[in-house]
Design an enzyme around this catalytic site. Sequence first.
Site, short mmCIF file in Angstrom:
data_model
loop_
_atom_site.label_atom_id
_atom_site.label_comp_id
_atom_site.label_asym_id
_atom_site.label_seq_id
_atom_site.Cartn_x
_atom_site.Cartn_y
_atom_site.Cartn_z
N GLN A 65 0.84 -1.20 0.00
CA GLN A 65 0.00 0.00 0.00
C GLN A 65 0.88 1.25 0.00
O GLN A 65 0.59 2.23 -0.68
CB GLN A 65 -0.92 -0.02 1.24
CG GLN A 65 -2.00 1.03 1.23
CD GLN A 65 -3.09 0.78 0.18
OE1 GLN A 65 -3.27 -0.34 -0.27
NE2 GLN A 65 -3.78 1.82 -0.21
N ALA A 95 -5.87 4.81 -0.02
CA ALA A 95 -5.67 4.97 1.42
C ALA A 95 -4.19 4.92 1.76
O ALA A 95 -3.39 4.28 1.07
CB ALA A 95 -6.40 3.87 2.15
N SER A 100 -5.92 1.08 4.71
CA SER A 100 -6.66 0.51 3.58
C SER A 100 -7.38 -0.76 3.99
O SER A 100 -6.82 -1.63 4.65
CB SER A 100 -5.70 0.16 2.45
OG SER A 100 -6.38 -0.62 1.47
N HIS A 102 -7.96 -3.07 2.11
CA HIS A 102 -7.32 -4.19 1.42
C HIS A 102 -6.33 -4.92 2.33
O HIS A 102 -6.00 -6.07 2.08
CB HIS A 102 -6.65 -3.71 0.13
CG HIS A 102 -7.66 -3.40 -0.94
ND1 HIS A 102 -8.28 -4.37 -1.68
CD2 HIS A 102 -8.19 -2.23 -1.34
CE1 HIS A 102 -9.13 -3.80 -2.52
NE2 HIS A 102 -9.11 -2.50 -2.32
N ASP A 109 -11.60 -5.49 -5.17
CA ASP A 109 -11.85 -4.56 -6.27
C ASP A 109 -12.25 -5.40 -7.47
O ASP A 109 -11.55 -6.36 -7.82
CB ASP A 109 -10.59 -3.75 -6.61
CG ASP A 109 -10.30 -2.68 -5.57
OD1 ASP A 109 -11.20 -2.36 -4.77
OD2 ASP A 109 -9.17 -2.16 -5.56
N GLU A 157 -16.66 4.67 -5.25
CA GLU A 157 -15.85 3.63 -5.89
C GLU A 157 -16.76 2.45 -6.24
O GLU A 157 -17.01 1.59 -5.40
CB GLU A 157 -14.74 3.14 -4.94
CG GLU A 157 -13.63 4.15 -4.75
CD GLU A 157 -12.37 3.56 -4.10
OE1 GLU A 157 -12.40 2.37 -3.69
OE2 GLU A 157 -11.38 4.29 -4.02
N HIS A 160 -15.24 -1.24 -5.44
CA HIS A 160 -14.72 -1.72 -4.15
C HIS A 160 -15.83 -2.32 -3.28
O HIS A 160 -16.71 -1.61 -2.78
CB HIS A 160 -14.03 -0.56 -3.43
CG HIS A 160 -13.38 -0.93 -2.12
ND1 HIS A 160 -12.00 -0.99 -1.94
CD2 HIS A 160 -13.90 -1.25 -0.92
CE1 HIS A 160 -11.73 -1.34 -0.69
NE2 HIS A 160 -12.87 -1.48 -0.04
ZN LIG Z 1 -10.40 -1.18 -3.28
#
Ligand SMILES: [Zn+2]
Length: 211
Positions: A65, A95, A100, A102, A109, A157, A160
């Site tokens: 990230q 982020a 994040s 993730h 995603d 988004e 996401h």
């Molecule tokens: Zn994402």
Amino acid sequence: MNYLILVNKFEPLTEEFDQKLCLIDFRGKRFEKQTAKALGSMLDGAMKENLFIQVVSGYRSADYQQMLWEREISKLMGEGLDYRSAVETTGKTLALPHCSEHETGLAADLAIEGEDDVSESFAKSSQSIWLEKNAHKYGFILRYPRMKEHITGISFEPWHYRYVGAESASIIKQNGICLEEFLDFYQDKYLDSTKHPVKYCASPIKSTENH
Ligand SMILES: [Zn+2]
């Protein structure tokens, strides 16, 4: 695993979080175990309606990230933005490390077949329309919806999706709220009915002075 974990720029993950994660492979990406299973069911559900959904991104480490963050900042600065503007622009869709979703393995995603990156145009696809209508049945929410940018701090988004479990996802969907609002409105009720530590308040009147 707390499937309602809140991760955003105000609630970063701790360094230890990563060590407790149980990740498994799914379509070339890694996800938290139950999330991978639910994602598989959801994508199978879409396939039954001839909609192939591509998995573009799953788990990312904080280091990865960080690399994405730095890369985007340098790209924008290369295009002529000063550092401050580059950070501001990047922060709208990416982020900071430890901030994040993730990094939890609970976020995916998604894109249409053949795509290898996320795209604004995904919102208009049949896949996206199907997901907006059905994802909650599989425990997923559209994490950064339109009109909630002032709460989530992230632009809309369409790609996401975040796993929170079917019960919570359905409440979020039915009420048209985002995860932050769900945790504020329903947290006490939810915590009472699970094995999470219960922050029981004897008074039914909840102070709102911090909101
Ligand atoms: Zn994402």
